[in-house]
Design an enzyme around this catalytic site. Structure first.
Site, PDB file in Angstrom:
ATOM      1  N   PHE A 142      38.243  54.760  -4.692  1.00 36.79           N
ATOM      2  CA  PHE A 142      36.994  54.315  -4.082  1.00 36.79           C
ATOM      3  C   PHE A 142      35.822  55.127  -4.612  1.00 36.79           C
ATOM      4  CE2 PHE A 142      40.046  53.282  -0.639  1.00 36.79           C
ATOM      5  CZ  PHE A 142      39.693  51.965  -0.371  1.00 36.79           C
ATOM      6  N   ASP A 143      34.725  54.432  -4.918  1.00 40.48           N
ATOM      7  CA  ASP A 143      33.442  55.102  -4.986  1.00 40.48           C
ATOM      8  C   ASP A 143      33.084  55.493  -3.550  1.00 40.48           C
ATOM      9  OD1 ASP A 143      30.825  55.863  -6.020  1.00 40.48           O
ATOM     10  OD2 ASP A 143      30.103  54.057  -5.022  1.00 40.48           O
ATOM     11  N   LEU A 144      32.079  56.344  -3.396  1.00 40.01           N
ATOM     12  CA  LEU A 144      31.753  56.834  -2.054  1.00 40.01           C
ATOM     13  C   LEU A 144      30.486  56.167  -1.509  1.00 40.01           C
ATOM     14  CD1 LEU A 144      33.295  58.860  -0.331  1.00 40.01           C
ATOM     15  CD2 LEU A 144      31.753  60.643  -1.122  1.00 40.01           C
TER      16      LEU A 144
END
Length: 221
Positions: A7-9
């Site tokens: 995941f990107d944040l």
């Protein structure tokens, strides 16, 4: 079969948009500059702070950029817990993925300190096996290094991994690392800009991720 989800944040699992906007506005206010518009900032979100200030502020020297970053973090860290929230259903999807045996990591252009702060605040830290932050790489996304570093840390097969993100940098980094990409429809960035990067999947609700991974079927037995 998908065994690993990266995941990107910001803008993907954590809603930090308001905090980012206000942190930049704080910098412009402290410098006494005519206020920057959120429309001007939005296309640059998801990149390194250094690059964002280079693109939006009238600065030339690295020392000037560092001064702006210090002002940004002054506000950002003070107001972090007040303004950061998890996106709807993000935590429940992580819980379902974990229950299905899917491993999760984070690949972000944030520094490690604020990455860990956000995950802990929103109750997501327990699901994340690896964090690759800006502090951990020489080259940030869209370079493949951050995704490749996460794959190595998790001993994950690129063919069994997907990267979920809200920016062109996420999609391009994933592709360069040999990983399929998922672009999210709740990004504040324009859909047409993300689609030009040709993500492998598009989702408008994070719960759709369960079908892509196969976790939904696993739960139904």
């Amino acid at each position: 079969m998908i065994r690993t989800v990266l995941f990107d944040l910001d803008g993907t699992i954590l809603d930090t948009n308001e905090l980012i906007f206000r942190s930049f506005e704080h910098v412009w206010e402290r410098k006494g500059w005519p206020m920057i518009t959120r429309e001007k900032l939005t296309p640059h979100m998801g990149g390194k702070l250094h690059d964002m200030f280079r693109a939006t502020a009238s600065v030339a020297l690295d020392a000037e950029v560092e001064e702006l970053i210090a002002l940004y973090r002054e506000y950002n860290w003070a107001h972090h817990d007040e303004l950061v929230r998890g996106f709807p259903h993000a935590r429940e999807v992580m819980d379902a993925l974990q229950a299905s045996g899917v491993r999760m990591g984070v690949v972000t252009t944030k520094i490690r300190k604020t990455s860990e702060m956000g995950l802990a605040l929103c109750g997501m830290a327990e699901f994340i096996g690896t964090i690759v932050s800006l502090d951990d790489v020489e080259h940030a996304k869209p370079h493949p290094e951050p995704v490749l570093k996460a794959l190595a840390a998790m001993n994950a097969d690129p063919a069994e991994t997907i990267m979920v993100g809200d920016s062109a940098a996420d999609i391009l980094s994933a592709r360069a690392a040999g990983v399929r990409s998922v672009a999210v429809g709740w990004s504040i960035k324009r859909k047409e800009d993300l689609m030009r990067c040709e993500p492998d999947y598009w989702i408008d609700d994070i719960r759709e991720l369960l079908d892509i991974v196969g976790a939904a079927e696993d739960e139904r037995g």
